[in-house]
Motif scaffolding. Structure first.
Motif, mmCIF file in Angstrom:
data_model
loop_
_atom_site.group_PDB
_atom_site.id
_atom_site.type_symbol
_atom_site.label_atom_id
_atom_site.label_comp_id
_atom_site.label_asym_id
_atom_site.label_seq_id
_atom_site.Cartn_x
_atom_site.Cartn_y
_atom_site.Cartn_z
ATOM 1 N N ASP A 111 0.837 -1.208 0.000
ATOM 2 C CA ASP A 111 0.000 0.000 0.000
ATOM 3 C C ASP A 111 0.870 1.255 0.000
ATOM 4 N N LEU A 112 1.939 1.236 0.796
ATOM 5 C CA LEU A 112 2.853 2.381 0.834
ATOM 6 C C LEU A 112 3.566 2.578 -0.499
ATOM 7 N N ILE A 113 3.975 1.480 -1.103
ATOM 8 C CA ILE A 113 4.632 1.566 -2.417
ATOM 9 C C ILE A 113 3.682 2.177 -3.432
ATOM 10 N N ASP A 114 2.445 1.698 -3.460
ATOM 11 C CA ASP A 114 1.463 2.236 -4.406
ATOM 12 C C ASP A 114 1.239 3.730 -4.188
ATOM 13 N N ALA A 115 1.230 4.155 -2.931
ATOM 14 C CA ALA A 115 0.969 5.559 -2.620
ATOM 15 C C ALA A 115 2.152 6.471 -2.923
#
Length: 166
Positions: A111-115
């Protein structure tokens, strides 16, 4: 492993790199001195040397080598986790933490990577463009931004941004 800084051979010793030029008192480069050099030095080769010195300090065959300690620590953690009924140390530790499991950690990281990845890639491209012509080029002819260049160009970029705000 030995390094040379301004032609002075340096060897790791108790948190310092120590060397003695001919006819001059011994010098010691503290670990804390690396960041100021890396963000301000226009000498790319010096930045590379300092980066390699700093990031390999505990891997040499000397009193500061921590590889065997790390291997022993990993093995002991695995044994503890298995004795307490977990498959891995990560499973054991995460049982009572927010993520709850290894799968939960990976879900959070993804999720952090996507954001944040689009912004990070944009910023990295800005640094690469800023460094173009000043760093080595790879086969396609684009500027290759190396880890030892990152802090230098980030510092320059922040300086430019603060000048624009004035």
């Amino acid at each position: 492993m030995r390094y040379a800084l301004f032609g002075i051979k340096l060897v790791p010793s108790d948190g310092f790199y120590v060397g003695q030029p001919l006819g001059i008192a011994p010098i010691a480069v503290k670990k804390e001195a690396f960041r100021p050099y890396n963000i301000r030095s226009v000498q790319r080769d010096l930045r590379r040397q300092l980066y390699m010195m700093r990031n390999t300090i505990c891997t040499h065959d000397n009193t500061e080598n921590t590889l065997q300690i790390c291997q022993r620590l990993v093995n002991l953690r695995r044994e503890i986790a298995q004795l307490l009924g977990s498959k891995t140390y990560a499973d054991y530790v995460l049982r009572h933490r927010m993520a709850g499991s290894v799968r939960g950690v990976y879900r959070l990281l993804n999720d952090l990577i996507d954001a944040y990845k689009p912004t990070a890639m944009k910023e990295r491209e800005e640094l690469r463009r800023m460094s173009c012509g000043k760093v080595a080029t790879h086969k396609e002819g684009e500027g290759q931004l190396e880890p030892w260049d990152q802090a230098f160009y980030t510092h320059k970029q922040i300086g430019r941004a603060s000048c624009r705000e004035r």
